[in-house]
Design a protein around this motif. Sequence first.
Motif, PDB file in Angstrom:
ATOM      1  N   ALA A  95       4.804 137.538  55.932  1.00  0.00           N
ATOM      2  CA  ALA A  95       3.725 137.854  55.196  1.00  0.00           C
ATOM      3  C   ALA A  95       3.689 137.415  53.656  1.00  0.00           C
ATOM      4  CB  ALA A  95       3.702 139.639  55.301  1.00  0.00           C
ATOM      5  N   ALA A  96       4.758 137.635  52.998  1.00  0.00           N
ATOM      6  CA  ALA A  96       4.820 137.161  51.891  1.00  0.00           C
ATOM      7  C   ALA A  96       4.580 135.643  51.701  1.00  0.00           C
ATOM      8  CB  ALA A  96       6.121 137.507  51.031  1.00  0.00           C
ATOM      9  N   LYS A  97       5.145 134.948  52.671  1.00  0.00           N
ATOM     10  CA  LYS A  97       4.902 133.414  52.431  1.00  0.00           C
ATOM     11  C   LYS A  97       3.675 133.057  52.790  1.00  0.00           C
ATOM     12  CE  LYS A  97       7.643 130.920  51.791  1.00  0.00           C
ATOM     13  NZ  LYS A  97       7.922 130.267  50.535  1.00  0.00           N
ATOM     14  N   ARG A  98       2.797 133.793  53.659  1.00  0.00           N
ATOM     15  CA  ARG A  98       1.412 133.640  53.817  1.00  0.00           C
ATOM     16  C   ARG A  98       0.535 133.863  52.643  1.00  0.00           C
ATOM     17  NH1 ARG A  98       2.558 135.838  59.061  1.00  0.00           N
ATOM     18  NH2 ARG A  98       2.514 134.528  60.772  1.00  0.00           N
ATOM     19  N   SER A  99       0.897 134.761  51.898  1.00  0.00           N
ATOM     20  CA  SER A  99       0.128 135.055  50.893  1.00  0.00           C
ATOM     21  C   SER A  99       0.441 134.064  49.585  1.00  0.00           C
ATOM     22  CB  SER A  99       0.640 136.491  50.481  1.00  0.00           C
ATOM     23  OG  SER A  99       0.242 137.475  51.014  1.00  0.00           O
ATOM     24  N   GLU A 100       1.655 133.566  49.716  1.00  0.00           N
ATOM     25  CA  GLU A 100       2.132 132.482  48.588  1.00  0.00           C
ATOM     26  C   GLU A 100       1.318 131.176  48.996  1.00  0.00           C
ATOM     27  OE1 GLU A 100       6.080 129.719  48.188  1.00  0.00           O
ATOM     28  OE2 GLU A 100       6.432 131.820  48.270  1.00  0.00           O
ATOM     29  N   LEU A 101       1.497 130.709  50.330  1.00  0.00           N
ATOM     30  CA  LEU A 101       0.632 129.793  50.592  1.00  0.00           C
ATOM     31  C   LEU A 101      -0.978 129.818  50.151  1.00  0.00           C
ATOM     32  CD1 LEU A 101       2.395 128.952  53.841  1.00  0.00           C
ATOM     33  CD2 LEU A 101       2.680 127.539  51.716  1.00  0.00           C
ATOM     34  N   GLN A 102      -1.364 130.737  50.487  1.00  0.00           N
ATOM     35  CA  GLN A 102      -2.826 131.046  50.144  1.00  0.00           C
ATOM     36  C   GLN A 102      -3.097 130.858  48.539  1.00  0.00           C
ATOM     37  OE1 GLN A 102      -5.323 131.741  52.683  1.00  0.00           O
ATOM     38  NE2 GLN A 102      -6.622 131.174  50.752  1.00  0.00           N
ATOM     39  N   ALA A 103      -2.043 131.306  47.941  1.00  0.00           N
ATOM     40  CA  ALA A 103      -2.267 131.432  46.411  1.00  0.00           C
ATOM     41  C   ALA A 103      -2.144 129.893  46.299  1.00  0.00           C
ATOM     42  CB  ALA A 103      -1.245 132.371  45.785  1.00  0.00           C
TER      43      ALA A 103
ATOM     44  N   LEU B  13       0.915 124.659  57.251  1.00  0.00           N
ATOM     45  CA  LEU B  13       2.064 125.289  56.709  1.00  0.00           C
ATOM     46  C   LEU B  13       2.000 126.712  57.184  1.00  0.00           C
ATOM     47  CD1 LEU B  13       2.200 124.256  53.071  1.00  0.00           C
ATOM     48  CD2 LEU B  13       4.034 123.465  54.877  1.00  0.00           C
ATOM     49  N   SER B  14       0.869 127.345  57.611  1.00  0.00           N
ATOM     50  CA  SER B  14       0.985 128.658  58.093  1.00  0.00           C
ATOM     51  C   SER B  14       1.355 128.692  59.533  1.00  0.00           C
ATOM     52  CB  SER B  14      -0.450 129.277  57.772  1.00  0.00           C
ATOM     53  OG  SER B  14      -1.060 129.185  56.493  1.00  0.00           O
ATOM     54  N   GLN B  15       1.111 127.656  60.335  1.00  0.00           N
ATOM     55  CA  GLN B  15       1.507 127.647  61.643  1.00  0.00           C
ATOM     56  C   GLN B  15       3.060 127.475  61.733  1.00  0.00           C
ATOM     57  OE1 GLN B  15      -0.864 124.325  63.086  1.00  0.00           O
ATOM     58  NE2 GLN B  15      -2.287 125.884  64.017  1.00  0.00           N
ATOM     59  N   GLN B  16       3.562 126.737  60.733  1.00  0.00           N
ATOM     60  CA  GLN B  16       5.201 126.598  60.519  1.00  0.00           C
ATOM     61  C   GLN B  16       5.668 128.078  60.373  1.00  0.00           C
ATOM     62  OE1 GLN B  16       6.093 123.605  57.752  1.00  0.00           O
ATOM     63  NE2 GLN B  16       4.858 121.835  58.945  1.00  0.00           N
ATOM     64  N   VAL B  17       5.102 128.555  59.686  1.00  0.00           N
ATOM     65  CA  VAL B  17       5.445 130.072  59.174  1.00  0.00           C
ATOM     66  C   VAL B  17       5.487 130.911  60.420  1.00  0.00           C
ATOM     67  CG1 VAL B  17       4.919 132.271  57.966  1.00  0.00           C
ATOM     68  CG2 VAL B  17       5.012 130.128  56.604  1.00  0.00           C
ATOM     69  N   GLY B  18       4.462 130.781  61.264  1.00  0.00           N
ATOM     70  CA  GLY B  18       4.309 131.885  62.392  1.00  0.00           C
ATOM     71  C   GLY B  18       5.030 131.094  63.418  1.00  0.00           C
ATOM     72  N   ALA B  19       5.719 130.050  63.511  1.00  0.00           N
ATOM     73  CA  ALA B  19       6.528 129.379  64.414  1.00  0.00           C
ATOM     74  C   ALA B  19       8.026 129.881  64.375  1.00  0.00           C
ATOM     75  CB  ALA B  19       6.487 127.996  64.581  1.00  0.00           C
ATOM     76  N   VAL B  20       8.536 130.418  63.348  1.00  0.00           N
ATOM     77  CA  VAL B  20       9.670 130.913  63.113  1.00  0.00           C
ATOM     78  C   VAL B  20      10.227 131.977  63.834  1.00  0.00           C
ATOM     79  CG1 VAL B  20      11.337 131.323  61.244  1.00  0.00           C
ATOM     80  CG2 VAL B  20       9.752 129.814  60.548  1.00  0.00           C
TER      81      VAL B  20
ATOM     82  N   LEU C  91      15.128 133.687  57.779  1.00  0.00           N
ATOM     83  CA  LEU C  91      14.714 133.811  56.535  1.00  0.00           C
ATOM     84  C   LEU C  91      14.719 132.709  55.688  1.00  0.00           C
ATOM     85  CD1 LEU C  91      16.121 137.488  56.053  1.00  0.00           C
ATOM     86  CD2 LEU C  91      14.039 136.727  56.806  1.00  0.00           C
ATOM     87  N   ASP C  92      15.651 131.867  55.830  1.00  0.00           N
ATOM     88  CA  ASP C  92      15.899 130.640  54.857  1.00  0.00           C
ATOM     89  C   ASP C  92      14.715 129.574  55.418  1.00  0.00           C
ATOM     90  OD1 ASP C  92      17.936 131.695  53.681  1.00  0.00           O
ATOM     91  OD2 ASP C  92      19.556 130.760  54.934  1.00  0.00           O
ATOM     92  N   THR C  93      14.516 129.627  56.530  1.00  0.00           N
ATOM     93  CA  THR C  93      13.576 128.570  57.045  1.00  0.00           C
ATOM     94  C   THR C  93      12.208 128.917  56.524  1.00  0.00           C
ATOM     95  OG1 THR C  93      14.802 128.337  59.205  1.00  0.00           O
ATOM     96  CG2 THR C  93      12.332 127.825  59.203  1.00  0.00           C
ATOM     97  N   VAL C  94      11.763 130.063  56.384  1.00  0.00           N
ATOM     98  CA  VAL C  94      10.566 130.575  55.873  1.00  0.00           C
ATOM     99  C   VAL C  94      10.475 130.261  54.524  1.00  0.00           C
ATOM    100  CG1 VAL C  94       9.124 132.745  55.527  1.00  0.00           C
ATOM    101  CG2 VAL C  94      10.099 132.359  57.614  1.00  0.00           C
ATOM    102  N   ALA C  95      11.644 130.732  53.888  1.00  0.00           N
ATOM    103  CA  ALA C  95      11.499 130.348  52.260  1.00  0.00           C
ATOM    104  C   ALA C  95      11.645 129.025  51.942  1.00  0.00           C
ATOM    105  CB  ALA C  95      13.005 131.164  51.833  1.00  0.00           C
TER     106      ALA C  95
END
Length: 206
Positions: free
Chosen positions: A75-83, A178-185, A193-197
């Motif tokens: 959730a935090a990463k998706r917000s970061e990508l959107q920003a 990038l959002s799809q990559q996040v979702g695939a983890v 967690l490192d993969t998402v970061a």
Amino acid sequence: MKYAAFDPTADQPTPVTGWYDADAIDYPSLPDAAERIEIAEADWPHRFDTPYVQDGQLVAEPEPTVAEQLAAAKAAKRSELQAGFAATIAAGGVSDALGTPHLYPADAESRADMSASVVDSLLHAGEANWTTEFACAPVDNADLADLSLVEHTGTQIQQAGSDIRAWYTAQKRQLKTLSQQVGAVSEDDDAPLDTVAAIEWTETNL
């Protein structure tokens, strides 16, 4: 008597839903016996350190599971990508329609203005001397504060419109990828967690 209320149907440990100091307050009613536990006088001042119930005892908040940590990280990463996407669009896009790279605004209003200018140029396609003004600036050391209205021919405004639209579409595609990559983890992955970061926003250059 002092009590902590909780939901007996929930998986434990389950959070306390209410605190009751019946020695100090005359409550109209208290939770049913199955929905509360008694708290020792000595434990009452420290009750907020143990805001969960398990097996009839107050316990500390449990450590989040890997799944919970991963969900929060995603959730935090998706917000970061959107920003990151929003900041890129707010900074504007580049077109060399005028012969050299120029910075153009790319916010929603400016993209709509660009589209209107392109349509206007097509309506005046037979007029050899037709031009339109549009805000831009030479790209070297420029930002949106440096924009000024510059004359564009029909061909130039059409090229600028095409360039900015292609650039904007590329940023949208990057955000989706990038959002799809996040979702695939998955929590079953090695170091999820490192993969998402490690997934970071980067502008797509055409």
